[in-house]
Design an enzyme around this catalytic site. Structure first.
Site, PDB file in Angstrom:
ATOM      1  N   ASP A   1      25.616   2.930  39.408  1.00 21.30           N
ATOM      2  CA  ASP A   1      26.658   2.148  39.362  1.00 21.30           C
ATOM      3  C   ASP A   1      26.729   0.780  38.341  1.00 21.30           C
ATOM      4  O   ASP A   1      25.519   0.419  37.819  1.00 21.30           O
ATOM      5  CB  ASP A   1      26.975   1.498  40.601  1.00 21.30           C
ATOM      6  CG  ASP A   1      28.272   0.438  40.431  1.00 21.30           C
ATOM      7  OD1 ASP A   1      29.300   0.859  40.214  1.00 21.30           O
ATOM      8  OD2 ASP A   1      27.930  -0.560  41.197  1.00 21.30           O
TER       9      ASP A   1
ATOM     10  N   ASP B   1      26.555  -0.961  44.920  1.00 17.12           N
ATOM     11  CA  ASP B   1      26.545  -2.202  45.775  1.00 17.12           C
ATOM     12  C   ASP B   1      27.999  -2.088  46.255  1.00 17.12           C
ATOM     13  O   ASP B   1      27.912  -2.990  47.143  1.00 17.12           O
ATOM     14  CB  ASP B   1      26.514  -3.481  44.564  1.00 17.12           C
ATOM     15  CG  ASP B   1      27.927  -3.406  43.845  1.00 17.12           C
ATOM     16  OD1 ASP B   1      28.213  -2.336  43.329  1.00 17.12           O
ATOM     17  OD2 ASP B   1      28.775  -4.249  43.795  1.00 17.12           O
TER      18      ASP B   1
ATOM     19  N   ASP C   1      29.043  -2.365  37.591  1.00 15.55           N
ATOM     20  CA  ASP C   1      29.399  -3.774  37.983  1.00 15.55           C
ATOM     21  C   ASP C   1      28.779  -4.038  39.138  1.00 15.55           C
ATOM     22  O   ASP C   1      29.226  -3.562  40.506  1.00 15.55           O
ATOM     23  CB  ASP C   1      31.147  -3.831  38.137  1.00 15.55           C
ATOM     24  CG  ASP C   1      31.655  -3.699  36.709  1.00 15.55           C
ATOM     25  OD1 ASP C   1      31.755  -4.730  35.993  1.00 15.55           O
ATOM     26  OD2 ASP C   1      32.095  -2.533  36.389  1.00 15.55           O
TER      27      ASP C   1
HETATM   28 MG    MG Z   1      29.648  -1.967  41.752  1.00 14.45          MG
END
Ligand code: MG
Length: 266
Positions: free
Chosen positions: A38, A218, A40
């Protein structure tokens, strides 16, 4: 969105500290793995607005090394469009799953190998866009395959945003859309594909096919990918908030970058 809406991911406060930091020794030799990342909040620190993210030069070097050492089996998996991903990492280009699975590209520098998404209905888009007028500080982002309402700068507007999205959805029950709650962002995308469906498609093709993937993510939308890693004998690692059922955890993007640098130098 608050933690009660976030499924597998528990809040920091309630989760016992039982998940160990992700050790590089868990990861098999780089010629056997596919690295799925991922962007960001995982590779890059979150910024006040999505345009302000920054790729540290050392990370760019690490990713290039890992691309070579995995024979190209490294992919970015993001809610951002492929076009946006390329602008952020320019001049480097990577294989990627973009738009939450709307687009998939097996090799950097090529067009999307598959595009799953119909465009969001214009009228729907117009009405959703008007939600940004609820409060100063709500930022509207047209991500191509989805529309994102960021409220990092207007956190008090969270409930009003979700209420308004629900009202619009109720008025347009035929629209095949779904709402993705994220970190200070409410995103609306067409239904029918996810990061997980994009990763499944990616894993059907060389150079990813047959490798053991590991995925680092995240946010709530990354849980769908955590859930399918066992299907590929893969590993999943969470960042920031601790996800349940993962193989390891990082506290912050800086720890992810250090981990990847160790892998690249191994
Ligand atoms: Mg993310």
């Amino acid at each position: 969105m608050t933690s009660e809406n976030s499924g597998l991911i528990a809040s920091d406060a309630s989760e016992p500290a039982e998940i160990v930091p992700a050790p590089a020794s868990l990861v098999p030799h780089l010629r056997e793995v596919a690295i799925l990342l991922d962007i960001d909040g995982t590779l890059l620190d979150l910024a006040p607005t999505p345009r302000e993210v920054w790729v540290p030069p050392a990370l760019a070097e690490t990713l290039k090394t890992l691309m070579q050492r995995t024979s190209g089996a490294l992919a970015l998996v993001s809610g951002r469009s492929l076009n946006d991903i390329d602008l952020i990492f320019a001049p480097d280009v990577y294989p990627a799953v973009g738009g939450h699975g709307a687009e998939m590209r097996l090799a950097g520098g090529s067009e999307a190998d598959s595009v799953k998404a119909p465009p969001l209905d214009k009228e729907l888009k117009r009405r959703l866009a008007a939600i940004a007028k609820l409060s100063q500080g709500i930022l509207l982002e047209d991500k191509g395959y989805s529309l994102a309402l960021h409220y990092r700068l207007a956190p008090q507007a969270e409930q009003a945003i979700y209420d308004e999205v629900s009202r619009i959805r109720a008025e347009l029950p035929e629209a095949p859309i779904e709402v993705l709650p994220g970190k200070c962002v409410c995103e609306i995308k067409p239904a029918g594909f996810t990061k997980a469906s994009g990763v499944r498609e990616l894993m059907r093709h060389a150079p990813f096919k047959g490798r053991k993937p590991f995925f680092i993510g995240d946010d709530v939308t990354d849980e769908s990918v955590f859930a399918i890693m066992p299907d590929f004998a893969g590993l999943s690692f969470s960042v920031g908030r601790r996800a349940l059922g993962v193989d390891g955890h990082f506290d912050a993007p800086n720890d992810v970058r250090a981990f990847l640098a160790r892998l690249a130098g191994r």
